[in-house]
Design a protein around this motif. Structure first.
Motif, short mmCIF file in Angstrom:
data_model
loop_
_atom_site.label_atom_id
_atom_site.label_comp_id
_atom_site.label_asym_id
_atom_site.label_seq_id
_atom_site.Cartn_x
_atom_site.Cartn_y
_atom_site.Cartn_z
N TYR A 124 64.30 -70.10 -49.56
CA TYR A 124 63.96 -69.74 -51.10
C TYR A 124 63.34 -71.00 -51.72
CZ TYR A 124 64.35 -67.53 -55.26
OH TYR A 124 64.37 -66.95 -56.87
N THR A 156 61.36 -64.29 -51.38
CA THR A 156 62.22 -63.92 -52.51
C THR A 156 62.90 -62.52 -52.25
OG1 THR A 156 60.61 -62.43 -53.83
CG2 THR A 156 60.61 -64.90 -54.04
N SER A 157 64.09 -61.95 -53.00
CA SER A 157 64.96 -61.07 -52.43
C SER A 157 64.30 -59.71 -52.82
CB SER A 157 66.09 -61.17 -53.55
OG SER A 157 65.83 -60.74 -54.60
N MET A 158 63.37 -59.44 -53.69
CA MET A 158 62.81 -58.15 -54.00
C MET A 158 64.08 -57.12 -54.71
SD MET A 158 59.63 -57.62 -51.47
CE MET A 158 58.87 -56.18 -52.41
N TYR A 210 55.21 -53.49 -57.86
CA TYR A 210 55.90 -54.91 -57.88
C TYR A 210 54.89 -55.84 -57.74
CZ TYR A 210 58.54 -58.87 -55.91
OH TYR A 210 59.17 -60.28 -55.88
N ASN A 233 56.50 -63.17 -58.62
CA ASN A 233 56.68 -64.02 -59.66
C ASN A 233 55.37 -65.10 -59.95
OD1 ASN A 233 58.40 -64.72 -62.12
ND2 ASN A 233 58.51 -66.67 -60.97
N ASP A 246 60.30 -52.64 -61.62
CA ASP A 246 61.57 -53.31 -62.12
C ASP A 246 61.32 -53.22 -63.69
OD1 ASP A 246 59.66 -55.35 -62.51
OD2 ASP A 246 60.30 -56.34 -60.73
N ASN A 265 61.15 -58.38 -69.07
CA ASN A 265 59.52 -58.15 -69.11
C ASN A 265 59.18 -58.87 -70.53
OD1 ASN A 265 57.25 -57.39 -67.88
ND2 ASN A 265 57.25 -55.52 -69.47
P1 FAD Z 1 64.00 -63.55 -57.01
O1 FAD Z 1 63.29 -64.67 -56.85
O2 FAD Z 1 64.49 -63.16 -55.67
O3 FAD Z 1 65.14 -63.49 -58.02
C1 FAD Z 1 66.31 -62.75 -58.11
C2 FAD Z 1 66.59 -62.07 -59.26
O4 FAD Z 1 66.47 -63.05 -60.51
C3 FAD Z 1 65.36 -61.08 -59.71
O5 FAD Z 1 65.48 -59.82 -59.12
C4 FAD Z 1 65.51 -61.01 -61.26
O6 FAD Z 1 66.53 -60.08 -61.39
C5 FAD Z 1 66.04 -62.34 -61.48
N1 FAD Z 1 64.75 -63.21 -61.88
C6 FAD Z 1 63.81 -63.92 -60.97
N2 FAD Z 1 62.85 -64.50 -61.75
C7 FAD Z 1 63.26 -64.32 -63.11
C8 FAD Z 1 62.58 -64.45 -64.38
N3 FAD Z 1 61.64 -65.44 -64.36
N4 FAD Z 1 62.90 -63.94 -65.46
C9 FAD Z 1 64.20 -63.04 -65.39
N5 FAD Z 1 64.87 -62.50 -64.25
C10 FAD Z 1 64.34 -63.51 -63.03
N6 FAD Z 1 61.46 -59.30 -63.91
C11 FAD Z 1 62.11 -58.02 -63.99
O7 FAD Z 1 63.17 -58.01 -63.58
N7 FAD Z 1 61.55 -57.18 -64.72
C12 FAD Z 1 60.29 -57.26 -65.50
O8 FAD Z 1 60.03 -56.30 -66.21
C13 FAD Z 1 59.44 -58.44 -65.25
N8 FAD Z 1 58.55 -58.95 -66.01
C14 FAD Z 1 57.85 -60.09 -65.89
C15 FAD Z 1 56.69 -60.11 -66.35
C16 FAD Z 1 55.85 -61.57 -66.34
C17 FAD Z 1 54.79 -61.85 -67.10
C18 FAD Z 1 56.63 -62.48 -65.64
C19 FAD Z 1 56.00 -63.76 -65.62
C20 FAD Z 1 57.73 -62.32 -64.99
C21 FAD Z 1 58.53 -61.14 -64.94
N9 FAD Z 1 59.80 -60.69 -64.40
C22 FAD Z 1 60.19 -59.78 -64.47
C23 FAD Z 1 60.36 -61.84 -63.66
C24 FAD Z 1 60.18 -62.07 -61.99
O9 FAD Z 1 58.60 -62.09 -61.87
C25 FAD Z 1 60.86 -61.10 -61.44
O10 FAD Z 1 62.10 -60.82 -61.76
C26 FAD Z 1 60.84 -61.31 -59.88
O11 FAD Z 1 59.61 -61.76 -59.47
C27 FAD Z 1 61.37 -60.38 -59.09
O12 FAD Z 1 61.28 -60.56 -57.71
P2 FAD Z 1 62.43 -61.08 -56.62
O13 FAD Z 1 63.63 -59.71 -57.03
O14 FAD Z 1 62.43 -60.92 -55.38
O15 FAD Z 1 63.16 -62.19 -57.35
#
Ligand code: FAD
Length: 492
Positions: free
Chosen positions: A236, A248-250, A353, A356, A387, A393
């Motif tokens: 990670y 990442t976890s999605m 999706y 990030n 999401d 967001n």
């Molecule tokens: P992982 O890297 O596996 O992270 C685990 C969990 O941590 C995620 O599922 C999420 O719940 C949380 N997380 C991770 N990164 C962030 C972050 N930067 N901010 C807040 N929480 C985070 N995330 C959303 O859940 N919903 C959205 O509407 C959303 N909109 C976004 C808009 C923009 C412009 C940007 C830059 C980021 C946004 N994110 C959002 C944050 C992030 O991009 C996603 O949470 C992440 O890409 C989800 O993939 P993952 O579950 O594999 O993340």
């Protein structure tokens, strides 16, 4: 309706907590022999009055599938799930009346509209003699539990997270109660049919890519978590920024709809790291910190409920956003002529999706290269992300725009070409989502406009026909944004 010799039912109101595992409201409802009736309200206020924000298209698709899974899971506990649409302020008391419920339980939400509805309902039900209990089902810490030394909310992530971690490990998750089909049940009051809500797109059905990518529901969330722990967590920290690496976890849409609790994820990751030598402390704490960003976003939204509408830093109110419908459309469709940006926006459209790193780059491109108001980008994400989350967001868009709390400075402008070269160096991700560039050598993948004509010809590309030329010139757009940024300085 309960008969006179059965105890009055408990009404369990589901919202962003569509699961049985580690669900404090459900657990509390099942602690007594009283029958339980579950309710989900599709809160769509025709008048557009205050309340939770209506879901976007991709989230509506998800909700349909998630409610289907939840209803089946609840059935194993002899709990009927009643579906109603409208204002929760009206519907919850109606269903209390129809069932004769003596108690209502739910897990809290933290957006201003949701809080307003919940507080009004709580007062009204209590005034009617109904017991009401609410719980924390979706955060590691309540937003009011973490405070600065001066008793204020945090506005900067690092000290917030330090303080949150100093409070110790989150409470351990609690398993779903064992299934009990013999439980006392009452016949459910009438509800609406899920199909009548038209949550699934039909004409056209754009959800094929969503169906191929996701399994909404609690079982799908568990599978994602297991896959992450088995293969991705060990990579990670090093690979989470590489969209082609799938590191990442999605879990984000599952967390968004509460199909899994952050306490469950936290505990499972810590447990696995303790057992698996491949997972270092660095990997684990990096992942935990991302869950921390989710906590921080909710902390901000709770304390600053206008986060989705107003610039967190008012000096951005003077920013000269451009009205550019053509630019916005090209961005939404992934036709900007910047391959890394286009890849992200096409991934979003196809799957609901986006990785990030790419979210950061496409958001920066909209706000800085095109100088389009972050709220237009936020609205597009709200409609297209599975999401789409009221806290994450809005906090993330303001972070990228530079207008937020603890934001990336506006003058730091991502170069969409070098971002692609750095974070998708082999181009696997970009070629997948922009297949018309698949045969372009790596050297030109992120700048096809600089490729010699014979290389473009060999790759079957006709710029301006099969793939657009850049809609803005990077250097000129960068300078224009920096000049515009001066206005916020004079407004400060
Ligand atoms: P992982 O890297 O596996 O992270 C685990 C969990 O941590 C995620 O599922 C999420 O719940 C949380 N997380 C991770 N990164 C962030 C972050 N930067 N901010 C807040 N929480 C985070 N995330 C959303 O859940 N919903 C959205 O509407 C959303 N909109 C976004 C808009 C923009 C412009 C940007 C830059 C980021 C946004 N994110 C959002 C944050 C992030 O991009 C996603 O949470 C992440 O890409 C989800 O993939 P993952 O579950 O594999 O993340």
């Amino acid at each position: 309706m309960a008969s006179s010799d059965t105890p009055a039912p408990t009404l369990l109101w589901f919202r962003n907590d569509l699961r049985l595992d580690d669900n404090p409201a459900l657990r509390t409802a099942l602690e007594t022999p009283a029958p339980v009736v579950a309710l989900f309200v599709l809160e769509e206020d025709e008048q557009g009055a205050a309340g939770p924000r209506p879901l976007g298209g991709a989230a509506r698709w998800w909700l349909h599938r998630s409610l289907t899974a939840l209803a089946a899971d609840l059935e194993r506990h002899a709990i009927p799930l009643v579906l109603r649409r409208g204002r929760a302020e009206d519907i919850v008391p109606e269903v209390v009346g129809e069932t004769g419920a003596a108690r209502v339980v739910w897990n809290r939400r933290y957006d201003g509209g949701g809080i307003a509805v919940d507080s009004a309902l709580k007062s009204r039900l209590k005034a009617d003699g109904i017991a009401v209990d609410s719980f924390n089902g979706s955060l590691l810490l309540e937003p009011w539990e973490v405070k600065t030394g001066a008793g204020e909310p945090y506005k900067v992530f690092t000290p917030f997270w330090r303080a949150a971690r100093a409070a110790g490990d989150p409470a351990p998750p609690r398993d779903a109660p064992s299934a009990n089909p013999e439980r006392l049940r009452v016949s459910a009051p009438p509800g609406e049919a899920l199909d009548d809500w038209d949550l699934l797109p039909t004409k056209p059905d754009w959800a094929g890519g969503l169906r191929d990518t996701w399994t909404p529901g609690e079982a799908g969330a568990r599978d994602r978590l297991e896959a992450f722990l088995d293969d991705r967590l060990a990579r990670y920290a090093g690979e989470r920024d590489l969209p082609g690496a799938e590191a990442t976890s999605m879990l984000s849409p599952h967390l968004r709809f509460g199909e899994i609790s952050p306490r469950r994820i936290w505990a499972a990751a810590a447990h696995r790291a303790a057992d698996d030598d491949r997972i270092s402390d660095r990997q684990l704490s990096k992942f935990q910190a991302e869950l921390g960003w989710r906590e921080f976003s909710n902390h901000l939204l709770f304390h600053f409920p206008d986060l989705g509408r107003e610039n967190f830093q008012p000096k951005f109110d003077a920013f000269p956003w451009r009205d550019d419908p053509d630019g916005l459309r090209a961005w939404q469709k992934g036709q900007t002529g910047y391959p890394f940006v286009d890849a992200g926006l096409r991934e979003l459209w196809a799957t609901g999706y986006m990785h990030n790193r790419v979210r950061m780059v496409v958001a920066s491109f909209l706000v800085k290269h095109l100088m389009i108001d972050w709220r237009a980008g936020e609205a597009w994400f709200w409609d297209t992300l599975v999401d789409a989350d009221p806290a994450n967001n809005t906090a993330s868009w303001q972070w990228v725009a530079g207008s937020g709390a603890d934001a990336a400075p506006y003058f730091r402008i991502f170069n969409p070409t070098t971002q692609g070269e750095k974070f998708d160096p082999e181009g696997d991700y970009t070629r997948r989502w922009v297949p018309e560039l698949a045969d372009l050598p790596k050297k030109y993948l992120y700048k096809p406009q600089e490729a010699p004509r014979e290389i473009l010809e060999r790759a079957g590309i006709r710029l301006g026909e099969t793939y657009p030329r850049p809609i803005v010139d990077h250097s000129r757009a960068r300078q224009r944004a920096l000049d515009a940024f001066q206005t916020t300085k004079t407004a400060a």
